[in-house]
Design a protein around this motif. Sequence first.
Motif, PDB file in Angstrom:
ATOM      1  N   THR A 150     -40.139  28.422   6.837  1.00  0.00           N
ATOM      2  CA  THR A 150     -41.121  27.575   7.379  1.00  0.00           C
ATOM      3  C   THR A 150     -41.126  26.631   6.249  1.00  0.00           C
ATOM      4  O   THR A 150     -40.569  26.299   5.516  1.00  0.00           O
ATOM      5  CB  THR A 150     -42.322  28.245   7.608  1.00  0.00           C
ATOM      6  OG1 THR A 150     -42.529  28.770   6.073  1.00  0.00           O
ATOM      7  CG2 THR A 150     -42.245  29.525   8.213  1.00  0.00           C
ATOM      8  N   SER A 151     -41.982  25.506   6.931  1.00  0.00           N
ATOM      9  CA  SER A 151     -42.220  24.149   6.022  1.00  0.00           C
ATOM     10  C   SER A 151     -43.520  24.324   5.613  1.00  0.00           C
ATOM     11  O   SER A 151     -44.290  24.966   6.239  1.00  0.00           O
ATOM     12  CB  SER A 151     -42.004  23.175   7.223  1.00  0.00           C
ATOM     13  OG  SER A 151     -42.631  21.831   6.235  1.00  0.00           O
ATOM     14  N   ALA A 167     -41.579  19.401  11.859  1.00  0.00           N
ATOM     15  CA  ALA A 167     -41.857  20.788  10.933  1.00  0.00           C
ATOM     16  C   ALA A 167     -43.323  20.779  11.220  1.00  0.00           C
ATOM     17  O   ALA A 167     -43.945  19.906  10.425  1.00  0.00           O
ATOM     18  CB  ALA A 167     -41.148  20.948   9.921  1.00  0.00           C
ATOM     19  N   GLU A 213     -45.163  27.680  11.007  1.00  0.00           N
ATOM     20  CA  GLU A 213     -44.499  27.874  12.021  1.00  0.00           C
ATOM     21  C   GLU A 213     -43.035  28.116  11.532  1.00  0.00           C
ATOM     22  O   GLU A 213     -42.400  27.254  10.895  1.00  0.00           O
ATOM     23  CB  GLU A 213     -44.270  26.643  13.151  1.00  0.00           C
ATOM     24  CG  GLU A 213     -45.783  26.501  14.014  1.00  0.00           C
ATOM     25  CD  GLU A 213     -45.472  25.448  15.160  1.00  0.00           C
ATOM     26  OE1 GLU A 213     -44.560  24.852  15.109  1.00  0.00           O
ATOM     27  OE2 GLU A 213     -46.440  25.184  15.592  1.00  0.00           O
ATOM     28  N   THR A 214     -42.355  29.064  12.267  1.00  0.00           N
ATOM     29  CA  THR A 214     -40.871  29.352  11.834  1.00  0.00           C
ATOM     30  C   THR A 214     -39.794  28.391  12.247  1.00  0.00           C
ATOM     31  O   THR A 214     -39.898  28.230  13.479  1.00  0.00           O
ATOM     32  CB  THR A 214     -40.512  30.743  12.271  1.00  0.00           C
ATOM     33  OG1 THR A 214     -41.472  31.802  11.862  1.00  0.00           O
ATOM     34  CG2 THR A 214     -39.236  31.211  12.096  1.00  0.00           C
ATOM     35  N   LEU A 215     -39.347  28.020  11.191  1.00  0.00           N
ATOM     36  CA  LEU A 215     -37.970  26.993  11.745  1.00  0.00           C
ATOM     37  C   LEU A 215     -36.848  28.289  12.318  1.00  0.00           C
ATOM     38  O   LEU A 215     -36.127  27.621  13.206  1.00  0.00           O
ATOM     39  CB  LEU A 215     -37.388  26.015  10.494  1.00  0.00           C
ATOM     40  CG  LEU A 215     -38.584  25.336  10.057  1.00  0.00           C
ATOM     41  CD1 LEU A 215     -38.119  24.627   8.848  1.00  0.00           C
ATOM     42  CD2 LEU A 215     -38.901  24.522  10.952  1.00  0.00           C
ATOM     43  N   ARG A 267     -34.862  32.259  11.232  1.00  0.00           N
ATOM     44  CA  ARG A 267     -34.998  33.428  10.355  1.00  0.00           C
ATOM     45  C   ARG A 267     -33.720  33.644   9.520  1.00  0.00           C
ATOM     46  O   ARG A 267     -32.641  33.113  10.166  1.00  0.00           O
ATOM     47  CB  ARG A 267     -35.409  34.572  11.080  1.00  0.00           C
ATOM     48  CG  ARG A 267     -36.789  34.552  11.762  1.00  0.00           C
ATOM     49  CD  ARG A 267     -37.120  35.698  12.430  1.00  0.00           C
ATOM     50  NE  ARG A 267     -37.673  36.726  11.577  1.00  0.00           N
ATOM     51  CZ  ARG A 267     -38.972  36.653  11.284  1.00  0.00           C
ATOM     52  NH1 ARG A 267     -40.008  35.621  11.671  1.00  0.00           N
ATOM     53  NH2 ARG A 267     -39.582  37.807  10.586  1.00  0.00           N
TER      54      ARG A 267
END
Length: 287
Positions: free
Chosen positions: A78-79, A197, A201-203, A205
Amino acid sequence: MTVAFVALSMVLTACHHGQKNEPVGVESQGQVLDPADSANQATSPRDSMSGMSAKEAAYAADFFSKGTIETVSEVAVTSRINAQIVMLGVEMGQRVQKGQVVVRLDRTATEDKIVKGRAELERAEFQYQNILMGQGYKRGALDQAPANIREMARINSGYNTSKAALRQLEHELTYCTIQAPISGVVTQLDAVLYATAVPGETLFRIVDTEHLKVCFDILENELQRFEIGTEITVAPVSFPDDRHHAHITAVSPVVEKNGVVHLEATLTPHPHLKPGMSVIIAYGKVD
């Protein structure tokens, strides 16, 4: 043994989705346990092996169950800041190494804040000097003021606050470079180049495919067969002719209400083994 695993694989593949790992069947001292005698009503080897006789099942192995391969480590990347993605260095299925730069974010906004932060610190430092000189201390000898006087001047001038804010901004600048936290394979890639980003929030995995375990359940009356270090044989449903050895590394200290105990065993990495894969667990004599 290949015939036994193939037949069992076909049935388990059909019933796997949406179900919890459950023991396929157990045999004790050459006699197949009657499902009616089990508190869990586990399926018998004959039913689970699609027509295999109890004698054939007993020859193949003393115990069968179904399980699932899981990864020991999976991390969501994540960011920490809200910024535009200017470099996306990964693709779905790509293998990355720990510490590898995988994403770069736009630094412009943070760098602008740093410039303003430095100007604010200079202003606060000038005010700090003015406070001390107003108390009779000379510009070139401000360090001669008592420590408590200097600390109070820093507080009143806002010097401490400005310095802390600048340090925080300089630290946030490092957030613009995102490195892989573990080695593994990229999955669930949601990030898009030049998109924004958002913190939390997941970019994408990263799944560690080099450290795998197999998870499965057994009936309570089979617990005496398994302990830490017990070797089992694992056959993927997708590759029924494969045989992989694993060793029990964890036994749940709790027996669930339905009389089931959860076990885990470590697996040696293999190209055919993937997290989420359905497998058949065999214990005892495996031909």
